[in-house]
Design an enzyme around this catalytic site. Structure first.
Site, PDB file in Angstrom:
ATOM      1  N   GLU A  73       0.884  -1.177   0.000  1.00 54.23           N
ATOM      2  CA  GLU A  73       0.000   0.000   0.000  1.00 54.23           C
ATOM      3  C   GLU A  73       0.910   1.211   0.000  1.00 54.23           C
ATOM      4  O   GLU A  73       1.580   1.488   0.994  1.00 54.23           O
ATOM      5  CB  GLU A  73      -0.873   0.024   1.268  1.00 54.23           C
ATOM      6  CG  GLU A  73      -1.820  -1.139   1.405  1.00 54.23           C
ATOM      7  CD  GLU A  73      -3.017  -1.058   0.472  1.00 54.23           C
ATOM      8  OE1 GLU A  73      -3.138  -0.091  -0.298  1.00 54.23           O
ATOM      9  OE2 GLU A  73      -3.826  -2.002   0.514  1.00 54.23           O
TER      10      GLU A  73
ATOM     11  N   CYS B 156      -1.885   8.863   2.832  1.00 52.18           N
ATOM     12  CA  CYS B 156      -1.606   8.375   1.478  1.00 52.18           C
ATOM     13  C   CYS B 156      -2.701   8.802   0.516  1.00 52.18           C
ATOM     14  O   CYS B 156      -2.461   8.940  -0.665  1.00 52.18           O
ATOM     15  CB  CYS B 156      -1.459   6.872   1.504  1.00 52.18           C
ATOM     16  SG  CYS B 156      -2.789   6.072   2.373  1.00 52.18           S
TER      17      CYS B 156
END
Ligand code: NAD
Length: 493
Positions: free
Chosen positions: A250, A284
């Site tokens: 990720e 993110c």
């Protein structure tokens, strides 16, 4: 200063070489605790403990429902400790207490969800074409999982990994970020109280290049699950697949928030502000590029700046604060560098752009002003590279096709927002945008139930939702001869 040793095989354990690392409070810039600086020998001990646990009667012999019961109990203990764990995270990463407390209160849901899922993973009976055979599948845990996590949401992102891994029957070695390890070391103590056998979950703290790399290289680790920067992720991905390990990544993003002329502009402004300034831009999924249709560009920018100007920057523990410090000194320098790069590229600085000298206890902290650039071209570095801070780039477009083209013209593909009242457009554009998550008239919603992950350079694999448990399982096909005894050995039937 309080010292936090490693956690291996159910016990607090000193690092073999006896070394320590300071962990700092971003609001003051000062060390507040020390964490053990582990090394390869500590990784060896942790992987060995995880292996013993993986094969043990107490864990391997436990039913899937039994694993679910333990996960459920763990969820209850996290709920009990949510405030204390949130306070620790705020000390370590400087995010707002209000955000971290809400996050920690939400973390138990991951353990409840995968507790419920643990005993619902079914194999299949294959309607085989071969007479006299019974063929079925089993789903078996991969083995020892290395979970490598970043500093921005330490326990939330740990939960995304270990809740499905444990539900699947794996055992785990966690390597938290050297900048924010303390909450993981406090959290791991809850496993014993919940009733997990020793060695099922271990924590080795230290530097990425020492502990993280040793874990990825260890032949006893079957799967690496990583959240962090794309640069490190690329390195880990290559090292793990080179050894034929399973890997999920990720990584970062450069996510667009696309505002069409028919949008509810005040709502779009709120969404775009929260997309970039929440968590001081250190997420993110930060909506770091706002794409605005020309016909509403000036009005939108005016409203955006008016709201952004009101953002209260301050100490993260203060309930009135809306934007806290950034987590590390390196991060502060990186953000200030990108602001200079954007100016040099010709982007127009409309707000912020400087390090902020806060007052009182926060005066030496790592604060940067909420920053907005307009006149940004999508080819500029400020529009292509992840800053991971409170820096917004506003980009103008004319048509829907152009918006989609600009949205997709980056190497990342983690998330996107679309602001429009036209549901046909919402469907069309959400299908065309290359991103693992698309929000329509909203930004930042995530849940344990909904798959999360990246397209393109934003990652591999998915976390959350039913499918995530499969990331920790492998399928075995079992053929049983229930017909004639095995015959001619030279002819396969
Ligand atoms: P990072 O990549 O520097 O570090 C992440 C983790 O990897 C840390 O635990 C670190 O010690 C470890 N590590 C570093 N080098 C390693 C190596 N050679 N081998 C093994 N492990 C190593 O990232 P960070 O600075 O902690 O976090 C910020 C980054 O994370 C941002 O770029 C952000 O986009 C990304 N992020 C992504 C998500 C997501 O879900 N996609 C979530 C949060 C953060």
């Amino acid at each position: 200063m309080r010292q936090y040793p490693l956690y291996i095989d159910g016990k607090e354990t000193a690092a073999k070489e006896g070394r320590w690392l300071d962990t700092c409070d971003p609001a003051t810039g000062q060390p507040w605790a020390r964490i053990a600086r582990g090394g390869p020998e500590d990784v060896e001990a942790a992987v060995a403990a995880a292996h013993r646990a993986f094969g043990s009667a107490q864990w391997a012999g436990l039913s899937a429902s039994g694993r679910g019961m333990l996960l459920h109990r763990l969820g209850d203990l996290i709920a009990r400790e949510a405030r204390a764990l949130a306070e620790t995270e705020v000390r370590d990463n400087g995010k707002l207490m209000a955000e971290m407390h809400a996050q920690l209160q939400y973390v138990p849901q991951w353990f409840y969800y995968y507790a419920g899922l643990a005993d619902k993973v079914e194999g299949t009976v294959i309607p085989t074409d071969k007479a006299g055979f019974f063929n079925f599948t089993r789903n078996e845990p991969l083995g020892v999982v290395a979970a490598i996590t970043p500093w921005n949401s330490p326990l939330l992102l740990t939960a995304w990994k270990i809740a499905p891994a444990l539900a699947a029957g794996c055992t785990v070695v966690i390597k938290p970020s050297e900048f924010a390890s303390v909450s993981t070391l406090e959290f791991v103590r809850l496993f014993k109280e919940a009733g997990f056998p020793d060695g099922v979950v271990n924590v080795v703290t230290g530097l990425g290049a020492e502990v993280g790399a040793a874990l990825v290289a260890h032949p006893g680790v079957s799967k690496v699950t990583f959240t962090g920067s794309d640069e490190t992720g690329r390195h880990i991905g290559a090292a793990a697949t080179g050894q034929l390990k399973h890997v999920s990544l990720e990584l970062g993003g450069k996510s667009p928030n696309v505002v069409f002329e028919d949008a509810d502009l005040p709502a779009a402004v709120n969404g775009c502000i929260s997309g970039i300034f929440a968590a001081t831009g250190q997420t993110c999924i930060a909506g770091s590029r706002v794409l605005v249709q020309s016909s509403v560009h000036d009005e939108f920018v005016e409203r955006l700046l008016a709201l952004a100007r009101t953002a209260r920057v301050g100490h993260p523990a203060d309930a009135a604060t809306q934007v806290g410090p950034v987590t590390t000194r390196q991060q502060l320098d990186k953000i200030l560098h990108y602001i200079e790069v954007a100016k040099a590229e010709g982007a127009r600085l409309m707000l912020g752009g400087e390090r902020l000298a806060a007052t009182g206890a926060a005066q030496d902290g790592w604060f940067v002003q909420p920053t907005v650039f307009t006149g940004v071209k999508n080819s500029m570095r400020i529009a292509q590279e992840e800053v991971f801070g409170p820096v917004l780039s506003v980009i103008r477009f004319d048509t829907e096709d152009e918006a989609v083209r600009i949205a997709n013209d980056v190497r990342f593909g983690l998330a996107a927002g679309i602001w429009t009242q036209d549901m046909g457009r919402a469907f069309r554009v959400s299908a065309q945008i290359q991103a693992g998550t698309v929000w329509v008239n909203s930004y930042r919603a995530v849940s344990y139930m909904s798959p999360f992950g990246g397209y393109k350079d934003s990652g591999l694999g998915r976390e959350n939702g039913i499918g995530a448990i499969r990331e920790y399982l492998q399928t075995k096909s079992v053929w049983m001869n229930i017909g004639a005894p095995a015959g001619n050995p030279f002819v396969i039937r």
